[in-house]
Design an enzyme around this catalytic site. Structure first.
Site, PDB file in Angstrom:
ATOM      1  N   ASP A  14       0.829  -1.207   0.000  1.00 29.88           N
ATOM      2  CA  ASP A  14       0.000   0.000   0.000  1.00 29.88           C
ATOM      3  C   ASP A  14       0.867   1.262   0.000  1.00 29.88           C
ATOM      4  OD1 ASP A  14      -2.271   1.507   0.029  1.00 29.88           O
ATOM      5  OD2 ASP A  14      -2.742   1.167   2.135  1.00 29.88           O
ATOM      6  N   HIS A  31       3.279   3.394  -8.885  1.00 27.88           N
ATOM      7  CA  HIS A  31       3.070   1.964  -9.197  1.00 27.88           C
ATOM      8  C   HIS A  31       4.319   1.380  -9.857  1.00 27.88           C
ATOM      9  CE1 HIS A  31      -0.941   2.258  -7.811  1.00 27.88           C
ATOM     10  NE2 HIS A  31      -1.398   2.987  -8.811  1.00 27.88           N
ATOM     11  N   LEU A 125      10.406 -20.966  -4.385  1.00 25.57           N
ATOM     12  CA  LEU A 125       9.460 -20.003  -3.809  1.00 25.57           C
ATOM     13  C   LEU A 125       8.185 -19.999  -4.633  1.00 25.57           C
ATOM     14  CD1 LEU A 125       8.814 -17.366  -2.039  1.00 25.57           C
ATOM     15  CD2 LEU A 125       9.750 -16.096  -3.950  1.00 25.57           C
TER      16      LEU A 125
HETATM   17  C1  FPP Z   1      -1.584   0.306  -3.418  1.00 26.87           C
HETATM   18  O1  FPP Z   1      -1.171   1.624  -3.540  1.00 26.87           O
HETATM   19  C2  FPP Z   1      -1.089  -0.523  -4.510  1.00 26.87           C
HETATM   20  C3  FPP Z   1      -1.847  -1.056  -5.502  1.00 26.87           C
HETATM   21  C4  FPP Z   1      -3.314  -0.874  -5.592  1.00 26.87           C
HETATM   22  C5  FPP Z   1      -1.262  -1.840  -6.591  1.00 26.87           C
HETATM   23  C6  FPP Z   1      -0.040  -2.630  -6.279  1.00 26.87           C
HETATM   24  C7  FPP Z   1       0.593  -2.940  -7.566  1.00 26.87           C
HETATM   25  C8  FPP Z   1       1.918  -2.925  -7.841  1.00 26.87           C
HETATM   26  C9  FPP Z   1       2.961  -2.723  -6.810  1.00 26.87           C
HETATM   27  C10 FPP Z   1       2.407  -3.101  -9.230  1.00 26.87           C
HETATM   28  C11 FPP Z   1       2.030  -4.368  -9.969  1.00 26.87           C
HETATM   29  C12 FPP Z   1       2.189  -5.616  -9.196  1.00 26.87           C
HETATM   30  C13 FPP Z   1       2.982  -6.692  -9.535  1.00 26.87           C
HETATM   31  C14 FPP Z   1       2.869  -7.927  -8.726  1.00 26.87           C
HETATM   32  C15 FPP Z   1       3.932  -6.663 -10.636  1.00 26.87           C
HETATM   33  P1  FPP Z   1      -2.285   2.751  -3.684  1.00 26.87           P
HETATM   34  O2  FPP Z   1      -2.377   3.118  -5.117  1.00 26.87           O
HETATM   35  O3  FPP Z   1      -3.556   2.298  -3.061  1.00 26.87           O
HETATM   36  O4  FPP Z   1      -1.619   3.896  -2.847  1.00 26.87           O
HETATM   37  P2  FPP Z   1      -2.366   5.041  -2.032  1.00 26.87           P
HETATM   38  O5  FPP Z   1      -3.192   4.364  -0.971  1.00 26.87           O
HETATM   39  O6  FPP Z   1      -1.237   5.823  -1.461  1.00 26.87           O
HETATM   40  O7  FPP Z   1      -3.193   5.805  -3.011  1.00 26.87           O
END
Ligand code: FPP
Length: 245
Positions: A14, A31, A125
């Site tokens: 997050d 991201h 893994l």
């Molecule tokens: C949360 O941050 C994160 C996500 C909703 C997406 C997680 C995805 C990745 C790290 C990239 C793709 C994944 C892989 C496995 C290659 P948020 O956008 O909710 O952050 P915020 O709460 O600060 O807005």
């Protein structure tokens, strides 16, 4: 102290958006930086001998985000799978995916199948990626499949004629995997956000204020050490020896 390496770690990644905001960058940059962290933490898990890592990459609720952001997340996933799969395969990583996968765009689904197929014999893994995942839907899907089996007269029951926890677990997307021992959530939020509600019943929870793109190998090791210092009692008064401990 349980001193053991967790067998299964689940992570709610997050804070990508806030990380980007705090630098005056578009959310997409957060991201993108998050994918780098994924790479580093997968490597650290393999080195540490953690056999299973589950990452919450895209929830069912994430479809509510602006179309452009959803498209970027899908692109990053596709990029990760196409660019990294060879390296992951060589490192002994086996990919699995959990979630309502059929609803994903067909080209993504195709990449997922290829990744699963080409890594299926790897043993070091299991990298389990939750996509279009929602725990309540997972539980309802399990109930539907159980009802369907019962209707056909094919449902196996426990010794007292009831459905046991083990039997129920076999209908979840995580079928065959042990429950996570440790849940890590970044960015300081204290919520489960509809993630693995059944499977996290006895997990130790570790929350760090760091945003996911800032989360490092050292932070990951810190979380594992903290887990190792905890006593797990599973509702008992004495620490319980779990198999393998
Ligand atoms: C949360 O941050 C994160 C996500 C909703 C997406 C997680 C995805 C990745 C790290 C990239 C793709 C994944 C892989 C496995 C290659 P948020 O956008 O909710 O952050 P915020 O709460 O600060 O807005």
């Amino acid at each position: 102290m349980n001193n053991k390496t967790p067998e299964h770690i689940a992570i709610i990644m997050d804070g990508n958006g806030r990380w980007a905001n705090s630098r005056g960058l578009p959310r997409a940059a957060g991201h993108r930086a998050g994918v780098k962290t994924v790479r580093e933490i997968v490597k650290a898990s393999a080195e540490l001998g953690v056999p299973i890592l589950t990452l919450y990459a895209f929830s069912q609720e994430n479809w509510k985000r602006p179309k452009e952001e959803v498209a970027i997340l899908m692109e990053l996933l596709e990029y990760f799978l196409s660019r990294e799969i060879e390296a992951l395969r060589k490192e002994g990583v086996r990919l699995k995916f959990i979630g309502h996968l059929e609803a994903l765009p067909p080209h993504i689904l195709n990449e997922l199948h290829k990744a699963v197929e080409s890594t299926k014999n790897n043993k070091k893994l299991i990298l389990n990626i939750a996509l279009n995942y929602g725990a309540r839907t997972e539980i309802l899907d399990a109930v539907e499949r159980i009802v369907e089996k019962a209707r056909r007269g094919e449902l196996e029951m426990g010794p007292d004629g009831r459905i046991t926890e083990e039997i129920f677990s076999n209908y979840l997307y995580t079928q065959g995997l042990p429950d996570p021992d440790l849940l890590i959530r970044t960015s300081g939020e204290m919520r489960l956000s509809n993630f693995l509600l059944w499977q996290l019943s006895y997990a130790e929870i570790y929350i760090t204020k760091k945003f996911w793109p800032d989360f490092t190998r050292d932070d990951f090791l810190r979380a594992v050490h903290e887990y190792q210092r905890r006593e797990r009692r599973f509702g008992d008064v004495q620490p319980v020896l779990v198999s393998g401990q």
